[in-house]
Enzyme design. Structure first.
Site, PDB file in Angstrom:
ATOM      1  N   ASN A   9       3.857  -0.965  -8.441  1.00  0.00           N
ATOM      2  CA  ASN A   9       4.328  -2.084  -9.133  1.00  0.00           C
ATOM      3  C   ASN A   9       3.316  -2.470  -9.657  1.00  0.00           C
ATOM      4  OD1 ASN A   9       4.226  -4.672  -9.971  1.00  0.00           O
ATOM      5  ND2 ASN A   9       4.532  -5.509  -7.702  1.00  0.00           N
ATOM      6  N   TRP A  10       3.787  -2.161 -11.972  1.00  0.00           N
ATOM      7  CA  TRP A  10       2.455  -2.879 -12.422  1.00  0.00           C
ATOM      8  C   TRP A  10       2.013  -3.809 -12.584  1.00  0.00           C
ATOM      9  CZ3 TRP A  10       3.540   0.766 -16.734  1.00  0.00           C
ATOM     10  CH2 TRP A  10       3.983   2.260 -16.466  1.00  0.00           C
ATOM     11  N   HIS A  95       9.257 -11.037  -4.747  1.00  0.00           N
ATOM     12  CA  HIS A  95       7.717 -10.867  -4.848  1.00  0.00           C
ATOM     13  C   HIS A  95       6.925 -12.161  -4.626  1.00  0.00           C
ATOM     14  CE1 HIS A  95       3.628  -9.081  -5.376  1.00  0.00           C
ATOM     15  NE2 HIS A  95       4.285  -8.514  -5.639  1.00  0.00           N
ATOM     16  N   GLU A  97       4.409 -13.391  -5.131  1.00  0.00           N
ATOM     17  CA  GLU A  97       3.796 -13.773  -6.527  1.00  0.00           C
ATOM     18  C   GLU A  97       5.475 -14.696  -7.011  1.00  0.00           C
ATOM     19  OE1 GLU A  97       2.538 -10.213  -8.463  1.00  0.00           O
ATOM     20  OE2 GLU A  97       0.381 -10.169  -6.902  1.00  0.00           O
ATOM     21  N   GLU A 167       5.066  -6.639   2.630  1.00  0.00           N
ATOM     22  CA  GLU A 167       3.592  -7.201   2.539  1.00  0.00           C
ATOM     23  C   GLU A 167       3.291  -8.157   2.173  1.00  0.00           C
ATOM     24  OE1 GLU A 167       4.117  -4.882  -2.102  1.00  0.00           O
ATOM     25  OE2 GLU A 167       4.720  -6.716  -2.339  1.00  0.00           O
ATOM     26  N   GLY A 173      -3.706  -7.502  -3.325  1.00  0.00           N
ATOM     27  CA  GLY A 173      -4.824  -7.258  -4.394  1.00  0.00           C
ATOM     28  C   GLY A 173      -6.483  -7.685  -3.733  1.00  0.00           C
ATOM     29  N   GLY A 233       0.612  -1.852  -6.218  1.00  0.00           N
ATOM     30  CA  GLY A 233       0.222  -2.612  -7.268  1.00  0.00           C
ATOM     31  C   GLY A 233      -1.315  -2.182  -7.929  1.00  0.00           C
ATOM     32  N   GLY A 234      -1.825  -2.632  -7.533  1.00  0.00           N
ATOM     33  CA  GLY A 234      -3.864  -2.159  -8.052  1.00  0.00           C
ATOM     34  C   GLY A 234      -3.807  -0.500  -8.548  1.00  0.00           C
TER      35      GLY A 234
HETATM   36  P1  13P Z   1      -1.993  -4.516  -4.090  1.00  0.00           P
HETATM   37  O1  13P Z   1      -1.631  -3.008  -3.840  1.00  0.00           O
HETATM   38  O2  13P Z   1      -2.488  -4.680  -6.026  1.00  0.00           O
HETATM   39  O3  13P Z   1      -2.142  -4.998  -3.298  1.00  0.00           O
HETATM   40  O4  13P Z   1      -0.208  -5.151  -4.704  1.00  0.00           O
HETATM   41  C1  13P Z   1       0.606  -4.961  -4.174  1.00  0.00           C
HETATM   42  C2  13P Z   1       1.809  -5.421  -4.544  1.00  0.00           C
HETATM   43  O5  13P Z   1       1.475  -6.639  -4.518  1.00  0.00           O
HETATM   44  C3  13P Z   1       2.501  -4.770  -4.896  1.00  0.00           C
HETATM   45  O6  13P Z   1       3.988  -4.916  -4.585  1.00  0.00           O
END
Ligand code: 13P
Length: 254
Positions: A9-10, A95, A97, A167, A173, A233-234
């Protein structure tokens, strides 16, 4: 046996140049991954690039969001059929966010899941608790509400075509990762919640873990019985790190 799915997930990162390099890097290294499925969920403007560069590779393309409506006068929105038109297989729905910053709730997420499935996409439904909720002992209640809130609206049979991602919001993050035991416990809980409605779907549904998954911790997370992949993510912004996680998935695949 469920085939592992490792999906990047960019989020809202990158440029045309960096997306180009990252897509090429992932494709170049993906040849060594045969037992797991790999996907990259890119920002909308890079879908066309993704469609072009992933062609002929085993790497699948995904979006990060879609509209609750199927088309029409919804300025700024992107429909499921548009994502499918650009060769997407997957789309992330709900998600944390989007729940936190854009007010998504079970009602809108259920609509997005329905639109995704209608468009031939496989949605990745994200669920997870905040740190406050975990510390208050509310993790299972929160996850149950997020799962049931969708199941009650769209029906359990839809989950034959849905992936789930657990998650924990406190691990996203932050560099904090759920321990394999913590993650396994919630994954098993999610599967049991689905099993209450359909044992056969619960057996088949893939539940990915997301939250600071990195090359150094992926293997032990992916080795857990109910962890069927990762939503990254990262670490998905670096081709070598992302591919190292994909290779960790290979070790646990049948
Ligand atoms: P990170 O791997 O950066 O913690 O993010 C996870 C995420 O939100 C994937 O959707």
């Amino acid at each position: 046996m469920r085939q592992p799915l490792i999906a990047g997930n960019w989020k809202m990162n990158g440029s045309k140049a960096s997306a180009d390099a990252l897509l090429r890097g992932v494709v170049a290294g993906s040849g060594g991954v045969s037992k797991s499925e790999i996907a990259v969920c890119v920002p909308f403007p890079y879908l066309y690039l993704g469609e072009q560069l992933l062609v002929g590779s085993a790497v699948r393309l995904g979006g990060q969001n879609l509209c609750t409506e199927s088309g029409g006068a919804f300025t700024g929105e992107v429909s499921g059929s548009m994502l499918a038109d650009f060769g997407c297989t997957y789309v992330i729905c709900g998600h944390s966010e989007r729940r936190e910053y854009y007010g998504e709730d079970e009602a809108s997420i259920a609509l997005k899941l329905t639109r995704a499935i209608e468009s031939g996409l496989t949605p990745i439904l994200c669920v997870g608790e905040t740190l406050r909720q975990r510390e208050a002992g509310e993790t299972e209640a929160v996850i149950a509400g997020q799962v049931d809130g969708v199941v009650d609206r769209i029906g359990i049979d839809a989950f034959a075509g849905i992936e789930i991602a657990y998650e924990p919001v406190w691990a996203i993050g932050t560099g904090l990762t759920a321990t394999p035991e913590q993650a396994q416990a919630v994954h098993a809980f999610i599967r049991s919640r689905i099993a209450e409605k359909s044992a056969s779907i619960a057996k088949k549904v893939r539940i990915l873990y997301g939250g600071s998954m990195k090359p150094g911790n992926a293997a032990e997370l992916l080795a857990q019985t109910d962890i069927d992949g990762g939503l990254i993510g990262g670490a998905s912004l670096n081709a070598d790190d992302f591919l190292a996680i994909c290779l960790a998935g290979e070790q646990t695949a049948a």
